[in-house]
Design an enzyme around this catalytic site. Structure first.
Site: not given
Length: 551
Positions: A41, A116, A152, A189
């Site tokens: 990401e 996203k 994510c 993350s």
């Protein structure tokens, strides 16, 4: 079809070098017959870019860098790259001016842009500040393989797994309804204790529930207070682990998707840290190393007191950048015990770091004499004790300024929580290495560190902790035993429990009341502390937003 998972370590805002990482990896995997390359990401700008996203020129440069990257990639390779893209309708339709996006690059062009869906706004996350959520299921096709794409947080909303839903939509369920063949997730993350196991359980659940193989790639490295552990994963349709990337290190994992069986073939599985202490150690070493390198420092200094906290920080620094780049400064006072000096010298010898000794007795007398007329008739107390710490902090900052070394603060989470630390003294520094490590965990890590040979001298581990700011002082003069303190602090800070709830668990009401008040009273100190590396799910950093003036 071969797929590569690139565990990259971007630097926030360094578009040129981040793109170079992607390009180098792309040419590497192209020679191995890889068809699709996955990157984390926001891999082009690094995560989290925070308010850099408010600079329009930064977004423009990001787009230009993306298009240039597309022209330089191997023409037959499909590459997924994370970046922020403009939301052209935000002034008309509302929302925010950007999307958190994934670009699909191939044949020299940007073939598609995906957005996203779920934007976290808890703990360290504040994505609604910048981004508008996407509203369409994201998927694409390569060689007749339909690939579902999530970013994510899109993966973290399965009601069956969590026992609740945090968002109205579940992107994974929507993709399953679109009959995808393979599910992929591109993540940044952040690490905290136990999160690797949690992610693995969540991904396994998704693979089994939707009968789809899952690939997950995660950013690695540290950016300010956040540490990213990598540990990219792959599960086949039955929920069996088929690949795992390295923890706390860059890695490149290549797996193969069997078009006939519609499943992933077994691949490389990297080992994980064998215990929590090992996991935290690796995280902190990475956090220190990246903070130093990304901020442009070459060497570090710290006050070496002979206590367990400074010993652990010295060991982490030596492991992160090399013992020859670490300077420990001993600053004994008239209240310092002889073993404080000998213990500090012993840990320095075990680590191979350099030391300097600067006695502060004369400086203390100078302060006492200067303040004597004002302090006459008052009792010796915190003001006089804290002068020692502030003398030490001033000396350390002077050395830091003179030689350009980064000063590492050595206070632990237990001390930060209750304010058992001195502003403009031992809190001085550019990075608080163990500010999210409770005192009992400090002891545990040091014992783990000594499992093969003595690194932290035994006497440092067994002696009662003391600030040594007055004769015979020990921490337990002011605080309950650390095993009790840490348990109460965990209930207050991490579990958000009220004093009544904590007392109901059997803790002394007077102690609970005292600790609760100390935590609230110390908020102004924590607001002025250097950034601290986050290793728990509730740290005194980006995700901690408590008021100072409050009742």
């Amino acid at each position: 079809m071969k797929i590569a998972l690139a565990q990259l370590n971007p630097t926030i805002g360094d578009l040129k070098n981040n793109a170079e990482q992607i390009l180098t990896t792309a040419h590497q995997v192209a020679t191995q017959g890889v068809k699709l390359l996955l990157t984390p990401e926001l891999s082009l700008c690094g995560y989290p870019p925070r308010d850099l996203l408010l600079n329009a020129h930064f977004i423009t440069e990001m787009e230009q860098t993306l298009h240039q990257l597309a022209t330089e990639l191997p023409p037959d390779l499909h590459v997924l790259v994370g970046l922020a893209t403009p939301n052209p309708n935000f002034t008309v339709m509302g929302g925010k001016p950007l999307f958190n996006s994934i670009a699909l690059l191939t044949a020299g062009k940007v073939q598609n842009i995906f957005h996203k869906r779920l934007l976290p706004t808890y703990d360290v996350f504040d994505e609604n500040r910048y981004f508008t959520p996407g509203n369409e299921a994201n998927y694409f096709t390569i060689d007749d393989i339909k690939i579902g794409l999530t970013v994510c947080e899109d993966l973290w909303n399965d009601e069956e797994f969590w026992g609740k839903r945090s968002y109205l939509v579940n992107p994974i369920a929507e993709l399953a309804a679109h009959n995808i063949d393979l599910s992929i997730n591109l993540s940044a993350s952040p690490y905290c204790m136990g999160k690797q196991q949690l992610r693995a359980a969540m991904l396994k659940h998704a693979a089994i529930k939707y009968d789809r193989a899952v690939l997950y790639v995660n950013q690695v490295g540290a950016n300010d207070d956040l540490i990213f552990d990598g540990c990219s994963l792959g599960f086949d349709r039955s929920g069996e682990l088929i690949c795992r990337g390295a923890s706390f290190d860059r890695d490149l994992i290549i797996v193969e998707f069997d078009e006939i069986k519609q499943d992933l073939k077994p691949g490389k599985i990297q080992p994980q840290p064998d215990c929590t202490d090992a996991e935290i150690w690796q995280a902190l070493v990475l956090g220190v190393r990246d903070y130093i390198s990304k901020c442009g420092f070459q060497k570090v200094i710290l006050g070496l007191s002979g206590g367990i906290d400074s010993a652990l920080v010295a060991a982490i620094a030596a492991a992160a950048i090399g013992a020859d780049k670490v300077l420990g400064v001993l600053m004994p006072s008239t209240y310092s015990s002889s073993h404080s000096v000998t213990d500090a010298i012993a840990v320095a010898a075990n680590l191979g770091i350099n030391t300097e000794t600067i006695p502060i007795g004369d400086l203390m007398q100078g302060f006492d004499g200067t303040l004597d007329s004002l302090f006459t008739g008052t009792e010796f107390g915190l003001a006089e004790e804290n002068i020692q710490s502030r003398i030490r902090g001033t000396l350390l900052m002077s050395i830091s300024n003179k030689f350009g070394h980064l000063l590492l603060s050595t206070g632990n989470k237990s001390e930060m929580a209750v304010g058992y630390c001195t502003l403009y003294g031992d809190m001085n520094g550019g990075l608080a290495v163990i500010a999210d490590v409770p005192k009992m965990r400090v002891f545990s890590i040091c014992k783990w560190l000594n499992r093969e040979r003595e690194i932290i001298p035994h006497n440092i581990i067994i002696k009662p902790p003391s600030a040594e700011l007055k004769p015979g002082q020990v921490d337990q003069d002011s605080l309950p035993p650390y095993e009790i303190l840490d348990a109460i602090l965990n209930a207050i800070v991490c579990e958000h429990q009220s004093p009544a709830q904590i007392i109901g668990r059997g803790y002394d009401p007077q102690i609970v009341d005292k600790i609760t008040k100390l935590v609230k009273r110390a908020e102004f100190k924590r607001r002025q502390a250097p950034p601290g590396l986050k290793i728990t799910d509730r740290a005194f950093g980006t995700g901690w937003r408590m008021p100072i003036a409050a009742k």
